[in-house]
Write a protein that holds these residues in place. Structure first.
Motif, PDB file in Angstrom:
ATOM      1  N   LEU A  72       3.572   9.936  -5.288  1.00  0.00           N
ATOM      2  CA  LEU A  72       3.164  10.517  -4.012  1.00  0.00           C
ATOM      3  C   LEU A  72       4.182  10.249  -2.908  1.00  0.00           C
ATOM      4  N   GLU A  76       5.960  13.108  -0.812  1.00  0.00           N
ATOM      5  CA  GLU A  76       5.795  13.083   0.641  1.00  0.00           C
ATOM      6  C   GLU A  76       7.160  13.068   1.346  1.00  0.00           C
ATOM      7  N   ASP A  77       8.124  12.370   0.769  1.00  0.00           N
ATOM      8  CA  ASP A  77       9.468  12.299   1.358  1.00  0.00           C
ATOM      9  C   ASP A  77      10.124  13.665   1.504  1.00  0.00           C
ATOM     10  N   ASN A  79       8.327  16.416   1.885  1.00  0.00           N
ATOM     11  CA  ASN A  79       7.317  17.212   2.580  1.00  0.00           C
ATOM     12  C   ASN A  79       6.571  18.200   1.693  1.00  0.00           C
ATOM     13  N   ILE A  81       3.798  17.168   0.082  1.00  0.00           N
ATOM     14  CA  ILE A  81       2.398  16.768   0.246  1.00  0.00           C
ATOM     15  C   ILE A  81       2.231  15.999   1.540  1.00  0.00           C
ATOM     16  N   GLU A  82       0.970  15.916   1.958  1.00  0.00           N
ATOM     17  CA  GLU A  82       0.559  14.980   2.999  1.00  0.00           C
ATOM     18  C   GLU A  82      -0.473  14.080   2.334  1.00  0.00           C
ATOM     19  N   TYR A  83      -0.248  12.790   2.407  1.00  0.00           N
ATOM     20  CA  TYR A  83      -1.167  11.838   1.774  1.00  0.00           C
ATOM     21  C   TYR A  83      -1.677  10.860   2.813  1.00  0.00           C
ATOM     22  N   ILE A  90      -5.121  14.094  -0.499  1.00  0.00           N
ATOM     23  CA  ILE A  90      -3.798  14.685  -0.650  1.00  0.00           C
ATOM     24  C   ILE A  90      -3.902  16.168  -0.331  1.00  0.00           C
TER      25      ILE A  90
END
Length: 110
Positions: A72, A76-77, A79, A81-83, A90
């Motif tokens: 994750l 996320e790094d 972009n 996903i948003e966790y 998620i």
């Protein structure tokens, strides 16, 4: 929330889909009809696709740790996903380049 159009380089897309667990995560997030999924639901779904590591923890616990602390953050790094670690929710941020690379890898190379 406004959806931004994001550019992910081909190299980054390849790095993201290089790992089988991240391919499973992305496939599940892309295929789900839900806007947001819990990390537990995600791990339950991808568990059969990802072989257990050689550890003493149960497979689901080990996979949950890997997903939460390795996969994750990498997604996320870039972009994808948003966790939210507090709610364990998620949200997938659609990216056409990553989806095309993922489709190619899963359909043509696996």
């Amino acid at each position: 929330m406004t959806q931004e159009i994001q550019t992910v380089s081909t190299e980054t897309a390849l790095r993201v889909v290089a790992d089988p667990c991240r391919r499973s995560i992305l496939s599940q997030l892309i295929d789900t009809e839900e806007t947001m999924v819990t990390i537990n639901a995600l791990v339950d779904h991808i568990s059969p696709e990802n072989p257990p590591p050689k550890t003493t923890a149960t497979h689901a616990d080990s996979l949950l740790i890997d997903v939460q602390h390795i996969h994750l953050p990498k997604l996320e790094d870039v972009n994808l996903i948003e966790y939210n670690p507090h709610t364990k929710m998620i949200r997938y941020n659609s990216n056409e380049r990553v989806e095309r690379v993922l489709r190619f890898v899963t359909e043509e190379l696996e």
